[in-house]
Design an enzyme around this catalytic site. Structure first.
Site, mmCIF file in Angstrom:
data_model
loop_
_atom_site.group_PDB
_atom_site.id
_atom_site.type_symbol
_atom_site.label_atom_id
_atom_site.label_comp_id
_atom_site.label_asym_id
_atom_site.label_seq_id
_atom_site.Cartn_x
_atom_site.Cartn_y
_atom_site.Cartn_z
ATOM 1 N N HIS A 96 0.883 -1.162 0.000
ATOM 2 C CA HIS A 96 0.000 0.000 0.000
ATOM 3 C C HIS A 96 0.921 1.212 0.000
ATOM 4 O O HIS A 96 2.144 1.051 0.062
ATOM 5 C CB HIS A 96 -0.958 -0.012 1.199
ATOM 6 C CG HIS A 96 -0.294 0.055 2.543
ATOM 7 N ND1 HIS A 96 0.648 -0.853 2.964
ATOM 8 C CD2 HIS A 96 -0.438 0.935 3.578
ATOM 9 C CE1 HIS A 96 1.045 -0.546 4.197
ATOM 10 N NE2 HIS A 96 0.409 0.534 4.592
ATOM 11 N N HIS A 98 1.166 3.951 2.205
ATOM 12 C CA HIS A 98 1.486 4.756 3.385
ATOM 13 C C HIS A 98 2.975 5.100 3.322
ATOM 14 O O HIS A 98 3.784 4.335 2.780
ATOM 15 C CB HIS A 98 1.144 3.984 4.666
ATOM 16 C CG HIS A 98 -0.338 3.909 4.919
ATOM 17 N ND1 HIS A 98 -0.888 3.102 5.891
ATOM 18 C CD2 HIS A 98 -1.372 4.552 4.317
ATOM 19 C CE1 HIS A 98 -2.203 3.255 5.890
ATOM 20 N NE2 HIS A 98 -2.526 4.120 4.941
ATOM 21 N N ASP A 100 5.516 5.018 5.077
ATOM 22 C CA ASP A 100 6.576 4.132 5.563
ATOM 23 C C ASP A 100 6.685 2.846 4.743
ATOM 24 O O ASP A 100 7.389 1.910 5.133
ATOM 25 C CB ASP A 100 6.363 3.803 7.054
ATOM 26 C CG ASP A 100 4.988 3.246 7.350
ATOM 27 O OD1 ASP A 100 4.015 3.627 6.663
ATOM 28 O OD2 ASP A 100 4.871 2.418 8.270
ATOM 29 N N HIS A 101 6.008 2.801 3.598
ATOM 30 C CA HIS A 101 6.082 1.626 2.717
ATOM 31 C C HIS A 101 6.468 1.996 1.289
ATOM 32 O O HIS A 101 6.615 1.115 0.453
ATOM 33 C CB HIS A 101 4.742 0.868 2.724
ATOM 34 C CG HIS A 101 4.438 0.274 4.063
ATOM 35 N ND1 HIS A 101 4.641 -1.065 4.350
ATOM 36 C CD2 HIS A 101 4.013 0.844 5.219
ATOM 37 C CE1 HIS A 101 4.325 -1.287 5.615
ATOM 38 N NE2 HIS A 101 3.944 -0.149 6.171
ATOM 39 N N HIS A 185 -6.839 -2.014 6.342
ATOM 40 C CA HIS A 185 -5.815 -1.026 6.724
ATOM 41 C C HIS A 185 -5.690 0.028 5.623
ATOM 42 O O HIS A 185 -5.596 1.223 5.889
ATOM 43 C CB HIS A 185 -4.490 -1.743 6.961
ATOM 44 C CG HIS A 185 -3.349 -0.818 7.228
ATOM 45 N ND1 HIS A 185 -3.238 -0.094 8.384
ATOM 46 C CD2 HIS A 185 -2.271 -0.475 6.475
ATOM 47 C CE1 HIS A 185 -2.141 0.643 8.339
ATOM 48 N NE2 HIS A 185 -1.539 0.438 7.181
ATOM 49 N N ASP A 207 0.975 -4.724 6.913
ATOM 50 C CA ASP A 207 0.189 -3.865 7.808
ATOM 51 C C ASP A 207 -1.229 -4.365 8.088
ATOM 52 O O ASP A 207 -2.009 -3.667 8.741
ATOM 53 C CB ASP A 207 0.150 -2.429 7.276
ATOM 54 C CG ASP A 207 1.418 -1.671 7.640
ATOM 55 O OD1 ASP A 207 2.344 -2.314 8.154
ATOM 56 O OD2 ASP A 207 1.474 -0.450 7.413
ATOM 57 N N HIS A 252 5.465 -4.171 12.091
ATOM 58 C CA HIS A 252 5.832 -3.087 13.005
ATOM 59 C C HIS A 252 5.880 -3.589 14.448
ATOM 60 O O HIS A 252 5.272 -2.998 15.337
ATOM 61 C CB HIS A 252 4.832 -1.932 12.869
ATOM 62 C CG HIS A 252 4.819 -1.276 11.519
ATOM 63 N ND1 HIS A 252 5.974 -0.878 10.878
ATOM 64 C CD2 HIS A 252 3.813 -0.939 10.684
ATOM 65 C CE1 HIS A 252 5.658 -0.316 9.710
ATOM 66 N NE2 HIS A 252 4.367 -0.356 9.566
HETATM 67 ZN ZN LIG Z 1 0.258 1.290 6.637
#
Ligand SMILES: [Zn+2]
Length: 268
Positions: A96, A98, A100-101, A185, A207, A252
Site C-alpha cells: 500500500h 502509506h 513508511d512503505h 488497513h 500492515d 511493526h
Molecule cells: Zn500502513
C-alpha cells in the site's frame, strides 16, 4: 522455491502512541517500532516488497514519529550491505502507499512497479483521515500532481517511470510468491506468503496486523479505511497461514523484529 532467498532490509524505526498501534485498546505511551522492506531474490527476478520511509520526509511532515535511520538503513544503504544497487531490482511491489512503505520507491526508476489498482487513486484522493498516511507522494508523478506536492519528486521522475501495473485479488507474483489481498488497513492492502526450499513458508503479514498481539487479538491499528474489512483480512491471513503451516512475520513489531535475520543473513 529452490534458489529463492528472502532478505529483510532494516529501514530504521519510528514512534507512535500505543493507542494508535492498538486501536482503542492501548496501553498508551510511546512505542518505538521497526520499518523494513523485503527483497525476494527469485529465479524469475529480484522483487522488492515495499521500500520503507524517507527520513527527510518524516522530519518535515511527521517529526512526532521521531525517526531513527542510519545510512545503512536507507534503501540504497541497506541494498549495499548485501552487495546490490537499486538498479539491480527488477520489480517493486507496494503493499500500500502509506509513507513508511513507499519512501524508497524513488530509487527505482527502472523497475517494473505493481500495486493494487485502487491504491494510486486512493493516494491521489485519500479520505480526510488518511492524509498523513498518504503524505509521501514521491513514488508517483500522478499522485504528486494530484496532491500539489511535485516538489517531493526527484528530477528523474516521469509519468512513464512511476506508472504502476494495477492488480486485484489474490495472485502469484512469481512462482511460490503468493500475494494475498487483505484490505481494511488500506483499500488495496496486501500480505505476502513465500514458499522456500529449506523451511516453512513465510507469511509477511505486513500492515494487515502490525504486531503478533494485533493478529492474535484481532486488534488493528487506528490507521485504516475499513475496520470491518480489516478484521476479515486478519481472519483470512490466520487461516491461510494455518492451512500452509506458514511462519508469521509482522511489519511493526519490535520484539518480533529483533529475532528476524537482517543484513546479509537471509531465509531460503
Ligand atoms: Zn500502513
Amino acid at each position: 522455491m529452490t534458489d529463492t532467498k528472502v532478505y529483510f532490509l532494516d529501514g530504521g524505526s519510528l514512534v507512535l502512541d500505543g493507542f494508535h498501534i492498538f486501536w482503542n485498546r492501548g496501553p498508551g505511551g510511546e512505542v518505538r517500532f521497526p520499518s523494513y522492506s523485503v527483497l525476494i531474490d527469485h529465479p524469475e527476478g529480484r522483487f522488492m516488497i515495499d521500500t520503507g520511509y524517507d527520513y527527510d520526509h518524516v522530519m518535515k511532515v511527521l517529526p512526532f514519529e521521531k525517526p531513527i535511520q542510519s545510512k545503512d538503513q536507507t534503501m540504497p544503504g541497506a541494498l549495499k550491505l548485501i552487495g546490490l544497487e537499486p538498479k539491480d531490482i527488477d520489480v517493486v511491489f507496494n503493499s500500500h502507499f502509506h509513507f513508511d512503505h513507499c519512501g524508497g520507491n524513488k530509487y527505482f526508476p527502472d523497475a517494473r512497479k505493481i500495486c493494487h489498482r485502487l491504491e494510486v487513486p486512493q493516494a491521489c484522493n485519500p479520505a480526510p483521515f488518511e492524509h498523513l498516511g498518504y503524505s509521501d507522494l514521491s513514488f508517483s508523478v500522478e499522485a504528486a500532481e494530484a496532491r500539489g506536492v511535485t516538489d517531493q519528486l526527484l528530477p528523474n521522475a516521469t509519468r512513464a517511470n512511476t506508472t504502476f501495473e494495477g492488480v486485484e485479488g489474490d495472485f502469484e507474483l512469481a512462482k511460490g510468491v503468493h500475494m494475498i489481498y487483505a484490505p481494511g488497513h488500506a483499500v488495496g492492502n496486501y500480505a505476502v506468503m513465500i514458499e522456500l526450499a529449506n523451511r516453512r513458508p513465510m507469511m509477511l503479514v505486513l500492515d494487515a496486523a502490525y504486531t503478533r498481539r494485533s493478529l492474535e487479538t484481532l486488534c488493528q491499528a487506528s490507521f485504516h479505511i475499513d475496520p470491518v474489512k480489516g478484521i476479515e483480512s486478519m481472519h483470512k491471513i490466520r487461516k491461510y497461514a494455518e492451512d500452509h503451516d506458514a511462519e508469521l512475520f509482522f511489519s511493526h513489531d519490535m520484539e518480533s523484529f529483533e529475532t528476524y535475520q537482517t543484513g546479509t543473513r537471509f531465509y531460503s
